[in-house]
Design an enzyme around this catalytic site. Structure first.
Site, PDB file in Angstrom:
ATOM      1  CB  CYS A  80      -0.937   0.010   1.214  1.00  0.00           C
ATOM      2  SG  CYS A  80      -2.213  -1.261   1.131  1.00  0.00           S
ATOM      3  CB  SER A  81       3.197   2.676   2.266  1.00  0.00           C
ATOM      4  OG  SER A  81       3.823   1.563   2.883  1.00  0.00           O
TER       5      SER A  81
END
Length: 847
Positions: free
Chosen positions: A809-810
């Site tokens: 996600c990051s």
């Protein structure tokens, strides 16, 4: 005056010339003479101050060195010198030549004799304009005496026809009465530009376009290389995680964010000496709400004496680049971008990037120096051709692209994306790589045809464990219902007649198409889960490993992959046996969504497929080689073999049949399996085989194209080359260490840290597939570009043998400290191939 007129008559004239050019290019004939026009004589005067020719310095004369050829200036003294007195005019021909020293002009024997130069010199060359602003330069002027004579002859409103653009318009326009007569042309120079080498082919022109694109068209791109233009960047303020570094990281998801008083935010660029800005662009995103800049002013000059250069509003709905300054004519030491106002009177601002296109005092265009043999290694068709011949061919192709750009918006209007194609463009698609207006037209077409994002993001429940079991043994479930592809396809179907299906034509900034809930893999999907599902779909459609089975029926391995022969051994083609056209159409829609957005659907398809999607012509010898090189070679040999050899090799065993990519035997004619091919009929047999094989996946590709056209306008496919479509949909297939270094940021780790050194040593030892797998492990993407943020793991500075962890996600990698580079390599490789599930950060099914 402008190079092109915009009247309907002039546009039609250029269109006629364009059609002539296309025919000449395809048949390897000399391009039309008007396109190659060079005036026999131009007039110049000396400019001492580098300005517009009106310098006021006190000087009596200027000495212009003259060489036999431009190349002689590298190792010889001038052959002669011309003394040009103040206010006098220099007469030279219109023939020009550009190299590392600058732009050259040619003097013929008659012109040389006017200046009492060595009578034995047949021609001479002098520098018109240098790449640097040092020394005298020549500026073109119109002789008042000649202009007066021409106006007396042709009328007071006479304008000389002395540029190739004007000659094209005058020659191809249809009008009553006498046409404007061009200034006398330089026959020798025109002949050089028209010249086509005896062994030249259209493929040579395509190679030259690619060479030109790789070596010239990309030179002044973007702020990824902004450091070649800018000494340093200062900002008024910044937040802890959004510093000025984010302006140059080449990734639009990061941004510089100010942290100060309203209306007091600025970005200051300290430019390198001699750099002149052609375009300064800011990357903004309307999703930033009141952080979005609404008005920007640009100042420039010395640091203590800045003057306003531009003041402009910014479209509040824009996602992408906006040009805030362009066409500067001189070097300015400091450029300051001031944020005058943000949307809804926001206090702070976010800027996602800066891009600069620049030149050195004057853009002198194409340089002959790039055509040296050492630069042509990747272009074997161009090797052995005289560099000057390549240079002049490139000059005239550059003119052709300018001609194409002048009519492109009129034959593919951006304001109506439903219009049909301009068929002649399909045969010269590769020239669009050099087009300057193609990309803006594509952007406008996509923007005009986009719809609003869905009001509610679809939520899908995906069981990847069942999908993995199916991937290991697809024969257990011929329906493939457990594949991620099918789970997503079924999950996105409207639940009732009132629910609207996704149209995939949402704005480019909409970067998550659905939300994934992976069963028994608790996850908060903020984009990483969605990207993982897209990567799973890609892997199921076209597995990256040649050893794994193909879990879906839609694509099959090429014969080259099965035989381990020829090029494209990792490629797939649509399955001729599969008639599930609705799902082929959905694949096309996903491709269109990838083209519009920032995500990739990685499909390993040969040019044979991509070309058909963009409407380009495919040929047997050039394109099918990447599908079945053995068959291509066999038919080539069969065509030229003698009768005895044919009878010996085939006898009565060769029938009118062929095997398709799906291993089905099909008849080429009625009762073909029982009809023997005789030697006299072999060419007809070859023709039938080629036709059937070239069209074996025609229906499947047509369904994919139909889905693609539901998402992107026809005009976009008309303007994209197949290479551009592949890169837009599937990303860059090559994941190099150099590219990864540009995209990787280390947080809380110094470059001297052994973890950083071991990390790069490991990636250097990885294969391209290893690096692609690693990229997916960290970012959820299999291709570049994708940012990577590397942090030390929770063990800190202690040596451990734990596996690395990631958060897709990051796009973050948590890197342990290993005892050696070899251990680091083993752990990273194991994680890349085996740790596909996202780390649990919540309980399964938790809402």
């Amino acid at each position: 005056m402008a190079a092109w007129e915009s009247t309907p008559m002039a546009l039609l004239a250029r269109l006629r010339c364009l059609l002539d050019c296309v025919r000449c290019l395809r048949s390897c004939q000399p391009l039309p003479a008007p396109l190659c026009y060079v005036p026999r004589e131009l007039h110049y005067k000396v400019c001492k101050d580098g300005g517009t020719g009106t310098g006021t310095g006190t000087w009596d004369c200027s000495l212009l060195p003259v060489w036999d050829t431009p190349s002689a200036a590298r190792h010889k003294l001038p052959r002669a010198t011309i003394e040009l007195r103040k206010g006098s005019i220099l007469r030279i021909t219109g023939e020009e030549y550009c190299d590392e020293r600058g732009l050259w002009g040619k003097l013929n024997k008659e012109q040389l004799q006017e200046y009492s130069v060595d009578p034995e010199m047949e021609e001479g060359w002098t520098v018109i304009c240098r790449h640097t602003d040092v020394g005298d330069r020549l500026v073109p002027v119109e002789s008042p005496d000649r202009l007066q004579r021409q106006q007396q002859l042709f009328g007071i409103d006479y304008k000389p026809v002395s540029r190739w653009e004007q000659v094209v318009d005058a020659t191809y326009s249809l009008c009553l009465g006498a046409k404007p007569k061009p200034v006398e042309q330089d026959e020798d120079a025109v002949e050089k530009l028209c010249f086509v080498p005896p062994t030249w082919s259209y493929e040579c022109d395509e190679d030259l376009v690619h060479f030109f694109h790789d070596h010239v068209a990309k030179e002044d791109e973007s702020l990824g290389s902004v450091k070649q233009y800018v000494e340093r960047i200062d900002v008024s303020s910044y937040t802890e995680d959004s510093t000025a570094w984010c302006l140059t990281d080449n990734y639009t998801d990061t941004y510089w964010e100010s942290d100060g008083s309203q209306g007091q935010h600025w970005i200051r660029l300290h430019m390198k000496k001699g750099t002149v800005i052609k375009k300064l662009l800011l990357t903004v995103n309307a999703k930033d709400d009141n952080y979005m800049p609404k008005r920007v002013a640009v100042y420039g000059g010395e640091s203590d004496n800045l003057k306003k250069l531009s003041d402009m509003p910014i479209d509040e709905t824009l996602v992408g680049d906006v040009c805030v300054l362009e066409d500067m004519s001189t070097h300015l030491p400091v450029i300051e971008i001031r944020i005058v106002q943000c949307r809804d009177d926001g206090i702070d601002v976010r800027i996602h990037g800066i891009k600069i296109k620049s030149s050195r005092e004057r853009d002198l265009g194409l340089s002959a120096d790039i055509f040296q043999p050492a630069n042509l290694v990747r272009y074997p068709r161009l090797e052995g051709t005289d560099p000057d011949v390549l240079y002049r061919r490139a000059v005239v192709l550059q003119r052709f692209v300018k001609l194409l750009d002048s009519v492109l918006p009129h034959i593919i209007p951006a304001w109506d994306h439903t219009l049909g194609t301009f068929n002649q463009l399909k045969s010269i698609k590769q020239f669009l790589l050099l087009s300057k207006c193609g990309a803006p037209l594509i952007t406008q077409c996509l923007k005009d045809s986009e719809t609003s994002k869905p009001s509610v993001m679809p939520r899908l429940y995906i069981n990847r464990r069942l999908a993995m079991e199916h991937r290991d043994n697809p024969a257990l479930d011929p329906s493939c219902k457990n594949a991620v592809f099918i789970q997503v396809y079924e999950g996105l179907k409207p639940s009732d007649k009132y629910e609207k299906a996704l149209d995939y034509r949402w704005p480019g900034g909409y970067d998550q198409w659905w939300e994934c809930k992976f069963i028994a893999e608790g996850i908060i999907d903020q984009g990483g889960g969605f990207r993982d599902s897209l990567a799973d779909i890609s892997e199921e459609l076209c597995p990256s490993s040649a050893d794994s089975p193909v879990p879906l029926l839609y694509f099959i391995r090429t014969s080259n992959q099965g035989n381990s022969t020829g090029e494209g051994r990792d490629m797939y083609v649509p399955n001729p046996s599969c008639r599930d056209f609705a799902r082929y159409e959905w694949i096309g829609q996903l491709m269109g969504a990838a083209l519009r957005g920032k995500e990739f659907l990685v499909l390993a398809l040969p040019a044979f497929v991509w070309k058909q999607l963009t409407g380009e012509t495919v040929t047997w010898s050039k394109d099918f080689t990447a599908v079945d090189s053995v068959l291509v070679k066999l038919l080539e040999v069969m065509e030229v073999m003698d009768k005895d050899t044919f009878e010996f090799k085939f006898g009565s065993e060769l029938t009118y049949t062929t095997v398709l990519s799906d291993q089905r035997l099909v008849e080429l004619i009625p009762n073909g399996s029982s009809t023997i091919v005789h030697y006299e009929d072999r060419k007809e047999f070859i023709r039938l085989v080629q036709k059937v094989r070239l069209e074996e996946s025609k229906e499947q590709i047509a369904a994919m194209q139909a889905g693609l056209l539901k998402v992107v306008p026809q005009a976009v496919l008309d303007l994209l080359t197949w290479q551009e479509l592949e890169k837009s949909v599937s990303g860059d297939p090559e994941v190099t260490v150099e590219a990864l270094k540009k995209l990787t940021r280390f947080e809380e780790l110094e470059q001297t840290d052994t973890r950083v050194q071991y990390f790069w040593e490991a990636l250097n030892n990885f294969t391209n597939e290893d690096r692609s797998r690693f990229l997916r492990f960290v970012t959820g993407r299999s291709r570049l570009p994708a940012p990577i943020y590397v942090y030390p793991d929770k063990s800190g500075s202690e040596v451990t043998d734990a596996l690395p962890e990631s958060s897709t996600c990051s796009c973050t990698l948590f890197l342990p400290k290993y005892a050696s580079a070899k251990i680091c390599e083993e752990k990273l490789r194991y994680a890349a191939y085996n740790c596909v599930a996202i780390d649990t950060d919540m309980s399964p099914w938790e809402e």
